[in-house]
Design a protein around this motif. Sequence first.
Motif, short mmCIF file in Angstrom:
data_model
loop_
_atom_site.label_atom_id
_atom_site.label_comp_id
_atom_site.label_asym_id
_atom_site.label_seq_id
_atom_site.Cartn_x
_atom_site.Cartn_y
_atom_site.Cartn_z
N THR A 194 0.86 -1.18 0.00
CA THR A 194 0.00 0.00 0.00
C THR A 194 0.90 1.24 0.00
O THR A 194 2.13 1.12 -0.06
CB THR A 194 -0.91 0.02 1.24
N ASP A 195 0.29 2.40 0.11
CA ASP A 195 1.09 3.63 0.15
C ASP A 195 1.92 3.72 1.42
O ASP A 195 2.96 4.39 1.44
CB ASP A 195 0.17 4.86 0.07
N GLN A 196 1.48 3.05 2.48
CA GLN A 196 2.14 3.19 3.77
C GLN A 196 2.98 1.99 4.18
O GLN A 196 3.82 2.08 5.08
CB GLN A 196 1.12 3.43 4.89
N GLN A 197 2.78 0.83 3.52
CA GLN A 197 3.45 -0.36 4.02
C GLN A 197 3.56 -1.45 2.95
O GLN A 197 2.85 -1.43 1.95
CB GLN A 197 2.70 -0.92 5.23
N GLN A 198 4.48 -2.37 3.20
CA GLN A 198 4.61 -3.57 2.37
C GLN A 198 4.70 -4.77 3.31
O GLN A 198 5.64 -4.88 4.11
CB GLN A 198 5.84 -3.52 1.47
N ILE A 199 3.69 -5.64 3.23
CA ILE A 199 3.65 -6.83 4.06
C ILE A 199 3.94 -8.03 3.16
O ILE A 199 3.25 -8.25 2.17
CB ILE A 199 2.29 -7.02 4.75
N ILE A 200 4.97 -8.80 3.51
CA ILE A 200 5.29 -10.00 2.75
C ILE A 200 4.80 -11.20 3.56
O ILE A 200 5.35 -11.53 4.61
CB ILE A 200 6.81 -10.13 2.47
N PHE A 201 3.72 -11.80 3.09
CA PHE A 201 3.14 -12.96 3.77
C PHE A 201 3.86 -14.23 3.33
O PHE A 201 4.07 -14.46 2.13
CB PHE A 201 1.65 -13.10 3.44
N VAL A 202 4.22 -15.06 4.29
CA VAL A 202 4.85 -16.34 4.01
C VAL A 202 3.85 -17.43 4.35
O VAL A 202 3.58 -17.70 5.53
CB VAL A 202 6.15 -16.52 4.82
N ASP A 203 3.25 -18.03 3.33
CA ASP A 203 2.25 -19.09 3.52
C ASP A 203 2.99 -20.40 3.74
O ASP A 203 3.71 -20.86 2.86
CB ASP A 203 1.32 -19.17 2.30
N THR A 204 2.84 -20.99 4.92
CA THR A 204 3.60 -22.19 5.26
C THR A 204 2.73 -23.45 5.19
O THR A 204 1.51 -23.38 5.32
CB THR A 204 4.17 -22.07 6.69
N PRO A 205 3.36 -24.61 5.00
CA PRO A 205 2.60 -25.87 5.08
C PRO A 205 1.97 -26.02 6.45
O PRO A 205 2.52 -25.56 7.46
CB PRO A 205 3.68 -26.94 4.85
N GLY A 206 0.81 -26.65 6.50
CA GLY A 206 0.15 -26.88 7.78
C GLY A 206 1.02 -27.71 8.71
O GLY A 206 1.63 -28.70 8.29
N ILE A 207 1.10 -27.30 9.97
CA ILE A 207 1.94 -28.01 10.94
C ILE A 207 1.16 -29.20 11.47
O ILE A 207 0.06 -29.05 12.00
CB ILE A 207 2.36 -27.06 12.07
#
Length: 313
Positions: free
Chosen positions: A65-78
Amino acid sequence: MTSLPADLITVPQAPPGFKSGFVAIVGRPNVGKSTLMNTLVGQKIAITSPVAQTTRNRLRGILTTDQQQIIFVDTPGIHKPHHELGRVLVQNARAAIDAVDLILFVVDGSVELGGGDRFIVELLKKSKTPVLLGLNKADQQPEEAEAMDRTYADVADAEGWAWGKFSALTGEGLTELQGELGDRLEPGPYYYPPDLVTDQPERFIMGELIREQLLLLTRQEVPHSVAITIDRVEESPEITRVHAAINVERGSQKGIVIGKNGAMLKAIGTAAREQIQKLIAGPVYLDLFVRVQPKWRQSRLRLAELGYRVEQD
């Protein structure tokens, strides 16, 4: 879809006050982690399926977005692993926990806290990474859900975690969730260009889209003993030709995937081709071949050949 190209990319300078960071999405299999990431980034980059343990590789989704960058790491189910592939997947999920700035612990809020959730709670307690507890599937909760929520709130309160409810499917509560995540990030740079939504190449996403349709159409008959390899992609101005192999462990599974008179393989190919056409925004010819790779899930070498490696941070 915008994915990471092979050549060098110029990343712009972040404006003053800009926040950024990496957020690992962890939880039991089939609690909606991939659906959540797809919804947050606004594009389908992770496959979803009613079959548990769909996610295999750690996949990054990028929300800017204009204010932030979120990098989501989708992990395998534990979960408790039952073969070498399972051990690799869980090891990769655990590695992500200590390699990010924030953990989003996603649970199925339509049911009470269970043993699988408690196992992950104990795992997260050993990490120094901050945790936000997210109760997904708010749209599926019964009207009187206060007691159900309390089972999660008690754990969150005991550990000092903030918690909230949302629905990855309907979007309910996601604006608030995004705000909660952004508030917990530190000032930082653009890690990726603003128009990028994943760091994975298109060939990887193509393989995942094929695997998704195979899981959806064969359901429990060929649960997890399948891997997709993209052997060749030929691009022309008129059409993109994708040649891919479906790798299974047994001859009986090959028969299921092909189906009577090739009907199942044709159905998988047709559905996957439609998804790949959306991915690349153009016409696609998809050629699928089924190959038997005996006990591939038990062999570290074979797993590496098929793209499943223990990830290093």
